[in-house]
Structure formats: C-alpha cells, structure tokens
Design an enzyme around this catalytic site. Sequence first.
Site, mmCIF file in Angstrom:
data_model
loop_
_atom_site.group_PDB
_atom_site.id
_atom_site.type_symbol
_atom_site.label_atom_id
_atom_site.label_comp_id
_atom_site.label_asym_id
_atom_site.label_seq_id
_atom_site.Cartn_x
_atom_site.Cartn_y
_atom_site.Cartn_z
ATOM 1 N N ARG A 161 58.961 42.620 39.218
ATOM 2 C CA ARG A 161 57.762 42.079 38.575
ATOM 3 C C ARG A 161 57.845 42.043 37.052
ATOM 4 N NH1 ARG A 161 52.898 44.459 42.415
ATOM 5 N NH2 ARG A 161 53.379 43.014 44.084
ATOM 6 N N HIS A 216 51.161 42.280 36.893
ATOM 7 C CA HIS A 216 51.503 41.356 37.989
ATOM 8 C C HIS A 216 51.800 39.999 37.372
ATOM 9 C CE1 HIS A 216 51.423 39.110 41.687
ATOM 10 N NE2 HIS A 216 51.369 40.255 42.350
ATOM 11 N N ARG A 271 57.007 49.819 40.096
ATOM 12 C CA ARG A 271 56.673 49.946 41.520
ATOM 13 C C ARG A 271 57.255 48.800 42.319
ATOM 14 N NH1 ARG A 271 51.714 48.023 44.657
ATOM 15 N NH2 ARG A 271 51.508 46.605 42.899
ATOM 16 N N HIS A 275 47.939 45.298 36.320
ATOM 17 C CA HIS A 275 47.805 45.410 37.773
ATOM 18 C C HIS A 275 47.841 46.839 38.315
ATOM 19 C CE1 HIS A 275 47.880 43.891 41.808
ATOM 20 N NE2 HIS A 275 49.082 44.357 42.067
HETATM 21 C C1 LIG Z 1 44.174 42.568 43.418
HETATM 22 C C2 LIG Z 1 45.064 43.688 43.904
HETATM 23 C C3 LIG Z 1 46.017 43.447 44.890
HETATM 24 C C4 LIG Z 1 46.851 44.466 45.345
HETATM 25 N N1 LIG Z 1 47.732 44.211 46.363
HETATM 26 C C5 LIG Z 1 48.459 45.238 46.845
HETATM 27 C C6 LIG Z 1 49.297 45.043 47.978
HETATM 28 O O1 LIG Z 1 49.348 43.959 48.550
HETATM 29 N N2 LIG Z 1 50.013 46.105 48.423
HETATM 30 C C7 LIG Z 1 49.976 47.333 47.832
HETATM 31 O O2 LIG Z 1 50.649 48.256 48.283
HETATM 32 N N3 LIG Z 1 49.175 47.545 46.775
HETATM 33 C C8 LIG Z 1 48.415 46.529 46.280
HETATM 34 N N4 LIG Z 1 47.592 46.761 45.219
HETATM 35 C C9 LIG Z 1 47.486 48.128 44.690
HETATM 36 C C10 LIG Z 1 46.672 48.959 45.670
HETATM 37 O O3 LIG Z 1 45.601 48.182 46.159
HETATM 38 C C11 LIG Z 1 46.128 50.205 45.012
HETATM 39 O O4 LIG Z 1 47.141 50.895 44.353
HETATM 40 C C12 LIG Z 1 45.506 51.126 46.052
HETATM 41 O O5 LIG Z 1 44.543 50.422 46.785
HETATM 42 C C13 LIG Z 1 44.894 52.320 45.359
HETATM 43 O O6 LIG Z 1 44.131 53.020 46.299
HETATM 44 P P1 LIG Z 1 43.351 54.309 45.807
HETATM 45 O O7 LIG Z 1 42.592 54.785 46.982
HETATM 46 O O8 LIG Z 1 44.267 55.219 45.121
HETATM 47 O O9 LIG Z 1 42.359 53.741 44.681
HETATM 48 P P2 LIG Z 1 41.117 52.729 44.820
HETATM 49 O O10 LIG Z 1 41.224 51.904 46.036
HETATM 50 O O11 LIG Z 1 40.995 52.008 43.534
HETATM 51 O O12 LIG Z 1 39.868 53.713 44.981
HETATM 52 C C14 LIG Z 1 39.463 54.508 43.897
HETATM 53 C C15 LIG Z 1 38.086 55.051 44.221
HETATM 54 O O13 LIG Z 1 37.722 56.057 43.288
HETATM 55 C C16 LIG Z 1 36.382 55.848 42.881
HETATM 56 N N5 LIG Z 1 36.214 56.503 41.569
HETATM 57 C C17 LIG Z 1 36.895 56.270 40.433
HETATM 58 N N6 LIG Z 1 36.476 57.111 39.465
HETATM 59 C C18 LIG Z 1 35.511 57.890 40.013
HETATM 60 C C19 LIG Z 1 34.692 58.943 39.519
HETATM 61 N N7 LIG Z 1 34.749 59.386 38.242
HETATM 62 N N8 LIG Z 1 33.811 59.528 40.371
HETATM 63 C C20 LIG Z 1 33.697 59.097 41.654
HETATM 64 N N9 LIG Z 1 34.443 58.094 42.171
HETATM 65 C C21 LIG Z 1 35.339 57.512 41.355
HETATM 66 C C22 LIG Z 1 36.256 54.345 42.856
HETATM 67 O O14 LIG Z 1 34.909 53.954 42.841
HETATM 68 C C23 LIG Z 1 36.979 54.010 44.157
HETATM 69 O O15 LIG Z 1 36.150 54.231 45.254
HETATM 70 C C24 LIG Z 1 46.743 45.754 44.755
HETATM 71 C C25 LIG Z 1 45.799 46.003 43.777
HETATM 72 C C26 LIG Z 1 44.952 44.986 43.350
HETATM 73 C C27 LIG Z 1 43.925 45.285 42.305
#
Ligand SMILES: Cc1cc2nc3c(=O)[nH]c(=O)nc-3n(C[C@H](O)[C@H](O)[C@H](O)COP(=O)(O)OP(=O)(O)OC[C@H]3O[C@@H](n4cnc5c(N)ncnc54)[C@H](O)[C@@H]3O)c2cc1C
Length: 511
Positions: free
Chosen positions: A273, A227, A369, A334
């Site tokens: 980006r 980012h 992305r 990011h």
């Molecule tokens: C600061 C920030 C800002 C962002 N802003 C945006 C935005 O505005 N718009 C957008 O589209 N995207 C944005 N993104 C990206 C987006 O937030 C993520 O890609 C998305 O939330 C991913 O969701 P997820 O459910 O796949 O993963 P996550 O939300 O990261 O959840 C992963 C989960 O898996 C669990 N986990 C991991 N490993 C294990 C394991 N071995 N055993 C059990 N549990 C485990 C973790 O504890 C967590 O609960 C942003 C990301 C960040 C960091």
Amino acid sequence: MTHYDYIVVGSGIAGLFAALQAREHGSVLILTKGSIDECNTRYAQGGIAAPVGVGDSPRLHLEDTIAAGAGLVDLEAARVLTEEAADRIHDLVSFGVPFDTLDGEITLGREGAHSLPRILHAGGDATGAHIELTLSSVARMSRITILEHCLTSRLLVSDGVLEGVEALDCRTNTKLEFGCRFLVLATGGAGQLFKISTNPTVATGDGVALAYRAGAEIADMEFFQFHPTVLRMPGVAPFLISEAVRGEGGILSDAEGRAFMAEQHPQADLAPRDVVARAILAQMEASGTDHVFLDVTHLAPSRVTSRFPQIYRFCLDHSLDITRQPIPVSPAAHYMMGGVRTNVWGETNIRRLFACGEVACTGVHGANRLASNSLLETVVFGRRVVERSSASGGPSATEPTSDAIALSEAVPAEVSPLDLGALQTLMWEKVGIVRDGGSLSQAKALLAGWQATLPTASDRPSHELSSLITCARLMTEAALLRAESRGAHYRADFPEPREEWRRHIVFRRHA
Ligand SMILES: Cc1cc2nc3c(=O)[nH]c(=O)nc-3n(C[C@H](O)[C@H](O)[C@H](O)COP(=O)(O)OP(=O)(O)OC[C@H]3O[C@@H](n4cnc5c(N)ncnc54)[C@H](O)[C@@H]3O)c2cc1C
C-alpha cells in the site's frame, strides 16, 4: 463504585469478540462512546485474511506478513496470528458471521501483497458490517452489560496495577467510575488525525492517549498506513474503494488512461500500500489534480456488481456507474500500525491492563500492515487476552522497555488557534504520506504549543481533541526521530531504510 470482572472499552470487533469470550469467566461491562456499531469495523470491506484455501498454509501467510512489515514484524506475534487464524474464523462462523460461499465452500478473494487468495468476505464488500451486526446482536442477547454513549476518560492505576476507569456519560456530561479485575482496551484507531481519512468520527486515538497518560508503553506510532484508493468526488466524503477491487483486476491509470503501476513495482497494482499510495501522490502532483483513476470497465459488469455491491451502489448514488466509467481515487489515512505495546497475550506493562485490536501494537504489522490482517489480529489477540486473564495465577505485565522515551515537554507558546480542522490539515500536510525533517519539526513545535494551551476536557469533543493531540505528538516525534524510510513511514530527506533503524521507538511517560 460498581465492580466488574471485565471492563471492555470499545464495541468494534476487538471489544465485542473479547467480551463474548470473557462472559464465560465473569461479569462483563462494555463501555462505548457512541452507539454500539459506530466503529471502524463496520466499514471494513475487503475482508479478513486466513490461510484456509487450497495450497495455502500458516507458513505462507506468515511469509507474506513478514515481507509487508519491512523488517519490523514481531516473529512470534505473526506466527501466533497465522497459526490461530483458522480457529478464530471458525469461532466467527459459530457466532453466525455469514461469510460468502460458492457451492458450500467459503470463497476467497485476493488482495495486495498476498501470494494467494486468502481473504474471506461477507455480503461481497460488506464484511465489516456483517461482522459487527452479528457480534453486537449476540452480545446484546447475552449477559453482558453494555453502556452506549459512555466515553472512558481516564484509566485508574495504582502502583502499576489497573483498578478501574473514569467515564463520561456523553448525554448528560456526568462523570462515572467503575472498578474491575481486568480492563481490555479495544478503542480502535486514530484516522481522525488526518484531513482525508477512511475512518469514522469515533477513530480519535483515545485508547493510546489514555494508556500513555496512565504510564503504558506506546510503540511504532510513526507507522500509519494510507490507503491508496478512496473515492474522490467534489462534495462526497472519502469513501473507501477496497483493495479487493485491484485484486479482482482493477487498474490504476492517469487522466490519459495510461496504467502507471507496472513501471513502479513488480506486483504492479497489487504492490504494498505505501508504494501504491506514493505512486498515486506523485501522479497527482505531476498532473496538478487531486485524483487518479481506478478502472474496472474491462471486467464483466455482473462480476463487479456481485463482488462489490456496496461500492457499486455508493458510486451509482453519486451518478458514477463504475462498470462504464473509471473511478476517481486518491489516498487517505487508513490504519494505525502503532499503539499500546503488548505481548502475544495482549498484556501491557501495567498489570491487569490489556489491549487488543487496532489500538494495540502486538508487532504483527511491523512498519506496514498486510491487507486484511487487521480484522484477523483483533480476534486472535482478543481471544488470547481472555485466555491469559482468566488463567489461574492471573496476568503478569510486560517487561518495561529499557530505552523508552517520553514526549517532549509541552510549553505554552504563541500558536495559531486549535480546532479539529486545523489539526487535521497540519497532520495531512506535515506528517502525511511523505514527510521530512523540516515539516515534522514545524508540526512538533505547533503540537506542543497546542497541547500546553488545551483547556480541561469536559465533554466528548474536548476529550477527543485532547486524545488526538497526544496521538499526533507521539506520531510526529517518532517520525522525526526515525531518520530513514521504512514501510509506511516515508521521509523525503532519508528515502532509504537504514540498518541502525531496524528497531522500534517506544514512548513511556516519566512518572
Ligand atoms: C473503511 C475501512 C475499511 C477497512 N477494511 C478492512 C478490511 O477489509 N480488512 C481488514 O482486516 N481491516 C480493514 N479495516 C481496518 C479494520 O476495520 C479495523 O482495524 C478494525 O475494524 C478495528 O477494530 P477495533 O475493534 O480494534 O476498532 P473499532 O472497530 O474502530 O472499534 C473501536 C471502538 O472503540 C470505541 N471507543 C473509542 N474510544 C472510546 C472511548 N474513549 N470510550 C469508549 N469507547 C471508545 C469506539 O466507539 C468503537 O466502538 C478497514 C478500516 C476502514 C476504516
């Protein structure tokens, strides 16, 4: 061994959304290694993209997604993403996500490389927190079993079929085993690979490492998005300054207040980006500083404080009033574009193993992305995983990739001591925003040596370090192979894209 119809690993938006769909089709267990809301999702600021505005269409959203992906977007996956976007937004609204509205209409923000305003947000810049809290409260109130502080440490696969998982209760360090009909990996990204990152501590790439060890295919790991703008102040942890700030008119400038993006790209501050991140890095190197500035002082203060309340408050808490002073910013790691290779149903090459969210590589992002497409991807494919697995006949698996390769052998060697900080510094310096053959070869050798000397993981930190090393090796070896620059992958020794590299690099462990 307790048995469930579905085990969902991870409790970010992807895991929670998939679990809420799956509860209609059987028993569901969510395993999550921290507390339920420790995840990337909670920190998302800008919002979620969907072509729901006046004059917008799935076609236009598709075109922007393809353009951002630098020749590697999977067209079918991106078509699914953009065509199903509006229905999934409807689902989120039904669960209670309070998207911001004006006069009863959802308000739409604009972000880099989107041709129209199409970003839905909640609480201004607190979109992720609202989504996470809404979905986790619905999940807690439903018939879903949720085990917090429970880390999935191994996927149990027999004859190419997923049968269950081994897990670690992180509070007692005891081993557990669960069986299931379907496993949904929703473990998020791997931003903890790098010294400067927007990602929280749970983002350690566990899902990619678990899947690779179990024989699943891993694709596009060389594409990691940096980012362009996190707050950079001494003693303050990197804090994301959303792209939406530039969408609202924020301008990047150097120490003399000179705007520099217009001379770099036709879309100036809203260029893709990777372009913005490299331009900032070049400015920082030229001036010998660790930041440039993002200026919103020309915008109406009330606009800044109402649209970005979280950013405004965070900066003010650190004595920076962004309505009066420019914000010191630098790039940070990011988003992981690569991951566990899936088809448009979230299926992997292992039967009954699905992946969705940031851990998956559906191909919608290609080499880069488009902003706010990641939250959208989690819900579109989270829903499809359940649609497919619950359909009569059950799931199939993706065809194995014919030219998939394995990681190089990890041979014991005399290497410097390994700890998380050493790994993050190595990745930032040698496998970061700008790489080259020399830096990647050095990293490859050191990582292989580190992997060979890793002790058996026994607690959460050692499991996470082991996952990070596997991810780092996949990323580094892919980046070394890809002798070109494309999207987020920039090689100083091959600064242009090359047609022969318009293809994916896929890893699969040798059985
Ligand atoms: C600061 C920030 C800002 C962002 N802003 C945006 C935005 O505005 N718009 C957008 O589209 N995207 C944005 N993104 C990206 C987006 O937030 C993520 O890609 C998305 O939330 C991913 O969701 P997820 O459910 O796949 O993963 P996550 O939300 O990261 O959840 C992963 C989960 O898996 C669990 N986990 C991991 N490993 C294990 C394991 N071995 N055993 C059990 N549990 C485990 C973790 O504890 C967590 O609960 C942003 C990301 C960040 C960091």
